[in-house]
Write an enzyme that holds these catalytic residues in place. Structure first.
Site, PDB file in Angstrom:
ATOM      1  N   CYS A  28       0.847  -1.200   0.006  1.00  0.00           N
ATOM      2  CA  CYS A  28       0.127  -0.049  -0.101  1.00  0.00           C
ATOM      3  C   CYS A  28       0.745   1.338  -0.141  1.00  0.00           C
ATOM      4  O   CYS A  28       1.392   1.536  -0.908  1.00  0.00           O
ATOM      5  CB  CYS A  28      -0.750  -0.123   1.347  1.00  0.00           C
ATOM      6  SG  CYS A  28      -2.413   1.159   0.992  1.00  0.00           S
ATOM      7  N   HIS A  39      -3.975  -5.001   0.613  1.00  0.00           N
ATOM      8  CA  HIS A  39      -3.422  -5.472   1.885  1.00  0.00           C
ATOM      9  C   HIS A  39      -3.320  -6.971   2.062  1.00  0.00           C
ATOM     10  O   HIS A  39      -4.538  -7.473   2.252  1.00  0.00           O
ATOM     11  CB  HIS A  39      -3.992  -4.959   3.171  1.00  0.00           C
ATOM     12  CG  HIS A  39      -3.833  -3.586   3.473  1.00  0.00           C
ATOM     13  ND1 HIS A  39      -2.768  -3.159   3.983  1.00  0.00           N
ATOM     14  CD2 HIS A  39      -4.266  -2.490   3.150  1.00  0.00           C
ATOM     15  CE1 HIS A  39      -2.699  -1.517   4.270  1.00  0.00           C
ATOM     16  NE2 HIS A  39      -3.518  -1.345   3.334  1.00  0.00           N
ATOM     17  N   GLU A  60      -2.362  -8.822   4.254  1.00  0.00           N
ATOM     18  CA  GLU A  60      -2.098  -9.454   5.705  1.00  0.00           C
ATOM     19  C   GLU A  60      -3.680  -9.712   6.289  1.00  0.00           C
ATOM     20  O   GLU A  60      -3.713 -10.322   7.159  1.00  0.00           O
ATOM     21  CB  GLU A  60      -1.347  -8.508   6.517  1.00  0.00           C
ATOM     22  CG  GLU A  60      -1.839  -7.181   6.688  1.00  0.00           C
ATOM     23  CD  GLU A  60      -1.560  -6.097   5.565  1.00  0.00           C
ATOM     24  OE1 GLU A  60      -1.608  -5.136   5.905  1.00  0.00           O
ATOM     25  OE2 GLU A  60      -1.211  -6.642   4.616  1.00  0.00           O
TER      26      GLU A  60
END
Length: 508
Positions: free
Chosen positions: A78, A166, A168
């Site tokens: 990002c 993202h 994660e």
């Protein structure tokens, strides 16, 4: 020990990146972007986190990455991806509208090392206000979404990648696979970091650092201090002395129950009942932070008095875990109030003890995994987190022995009911809060004007965010009925249905 370095630019998701890397059995560390450590040979790769900042801001984080670029595999997430593009001469502009939520990623270069085996299309999670509108010549797009042309890129002839989404978060369905491609594939990590390997290296390190010195550890009855004690016990045996202080703010019967369980583990434990001192010093105090400070100060005084009786003590052991460390050296600077949550207080300078923190590299779930590898009692390892100030911050307003009695009785009913119903292990943390509210009730033929308590139960992974648990109505009805009937002084029970954020898990 091979590791991945994560540079934190202030993203709310930075800890999640670390957790996903750890789940790949690879050790990693988070460091603020403005405090990049010396890159040693054990660092196998670097990940740049997201950020609430815009790379277009004059004061946006803009570290010098020359000691990392081209020398180590690098992944920008990002903000990190936008930063790499901008530093190389690309263009980053404000998106027509903030892109937040699910998107479908189309992999345009399936043979790229970062995208090998990634399905196309695959759902990813976007959370950004800027977008890369022009890439430098050496940057090659390897993934796009309907609204984001540069959703993923690779720099030619350089082990550097950037992704706008993202990986994660759970909403990025192939996110862990993408991180695995980077960490295990591109960086070449072996994925051999495990609880057993952690125990082996930590015990050897403790033996080497401490030698034949004596160590004092303040036990709380919780998971962190208990696992820390067992690691130290494994390393130095009876050179460890544990002190368990009853501040009068523990759960019902907890002082005696925990002392007995520790002795069964072979630990040398001194139990000190100082509840009267804590009650006296808390009398009339209503400010939450002031209560914390008094509880912390009194703990230190009691602990210090007992520690002085232990001859030749050179070390103080603490159950500090990694989220404590991260939050205390965050991008935005150490929080003035974080340590009143995590640790009961500072140490008097005259104690002159060196500090050892065997768990400072681990997240809470990893601490439990280490405890299981040490063959500790599952009931102890499965205990819910409990605040350092104990029931002192679950009694809103001033603390009195009578209020503690009421709260202990109500809390015991709630926790025991969760266990009997098979719900305890499904909940991250549960407890009862005694409110500074009295309400009208009717018991028998009499009108009452008594206390209200709130039940709180949340589900979480690490306590950083949490959601309230949808406990069955029948369970809540039974618990409410038992508390009102059995706990003298309570005539009303409510259930807290707020999440973190915006609310916190504790009320004070």
């Amino acid at each position: 020990m091979e590791k991945i370095l994560i540079l934190d630019f202030g993203s709310q998701y930075t800890q999640l990146i670390a957790r996903r890397v750890r789940e790949l059995n690879v050790y990693c560390e988070i460091h603020p972007f403005n405090k990049i450590p010396e890159i040693e040979t054990d660092v196998k790769g670097v990940i740049l986190s997201g950020s609430p900042s815009s790379v277009r801001d004059v004061e946006a984080p803009n570290p010098d990455l020359k000691n990392i670029r081209t020398k180590l595999p690098l992944l920008g997430v990002c903000y990190g991806a936008q930063l790499l593009a901008k530093q190389s001469g690309g263009e980053v502009e404000g998106a027509p509208s903030r892109e937040y939520g699910r998107a479908m990623l189309t992999v345009t270069s399936p043979n790229d090392p970062l995208m090998i085996g990634i399905p196309s299309p695959t759902q990813v999670w976007m959370s950004h206000g800027d977008t890369i509108t022009e890439l430098p010549p050496s940057f090659k797009i390897i993934g796009s979404t309907e609204n984001v042309k540069v959703a993923a890129y690779h720099i030619d002839d350089e082990p550097t990648w950037g992704i706008q989404f993202h990986p994660e978060v759970y909403h990025s369905l192939a996110g862990k696979d993408i991180l695995a491609n980077f960490v295990l594939g591109i960086c070449g990590c072996s994925g051999s970091w495990s609880p057993d390997s952690f125990i082996e290296t930590t015990v050897e390190d403790l033996k080497e650092r401490i030698g034949s010195d004596r160590v004092i550890l303040g036990l709380s009855g919780g998971v962190d201090s208990s696992v820390a004690a067992m690691l130290l016990h494994k390393a130095i045996g009876d050179h460890l002395t544990c002190i368990f202080v009853n501040n009068g703010l523990l759960r019902k019967n907890e002082f005696s129950d925990v002392l007995n369980s520790y002795k069964g583990m072979g630990l040398n434990v001194i139990g000190v009942d100082a509840s009267e001192k804590f009650y006296a010093d808390l009398k009339g105090v209503t400010d939450p932070e002031q209560k914390r400070k008094i509880i912390g100060r009194d703990f230190v005084e009691v602990f210090n008095d007992e520690a002085k009786k232990i001859k030749d003590a050179k070390w103080l052991a603490q159950g500090t875990i990694y989220p404590d460390v991260i939050e205390s050296c965050s991008v935005k600077g150490p929080s003035a109030t974080i340590k009143s949550h995590h640790n009961v207080g500072g140490l008097p300078k005259e104690m002159n003890l060196k500090v050892v923190e065997p768990l400072r590299l681990l997240f809470k779930d990893e601490v439990r995994r280490v405890g299981r590898a040490l063959k500790m009692d599952p009931k102890l390892l499965g205990r819910h987190p409990f605040p350092g100030p104990g029931l002192g911050i679950r009694i809103l307003g001033d603390v009195t022995p009578e209020k503690v009695r009421i709260l202990q009785e109500a809390d015991a009913i709630f926790i025991n009911n969760l266990k009997e119903a098979g719900l305890y292990d499904e909940v991250w943390q549960a407890g009862v809060i005694l409110l500074p509210v009295q309400s009208v009730g009717v018991m028998g033929d009499e009108r009452t004007y008594e206390n209200c308590v709130a039940l709180r139960a949340v589900i979480s992974t690490d306590g950083m965010t949490a959601d309230w648990v949808h406990l069955p109505y029948e369970f809540l009805a039974k618990t409410s009925n038992q508390i009102i009937n059995k706990v003298k002084g309570v005539n009303r029970v409510v259930y807290d249905i707020s999440s973190k954020p915006p609310a916190t898990i504790e009320w004070e």
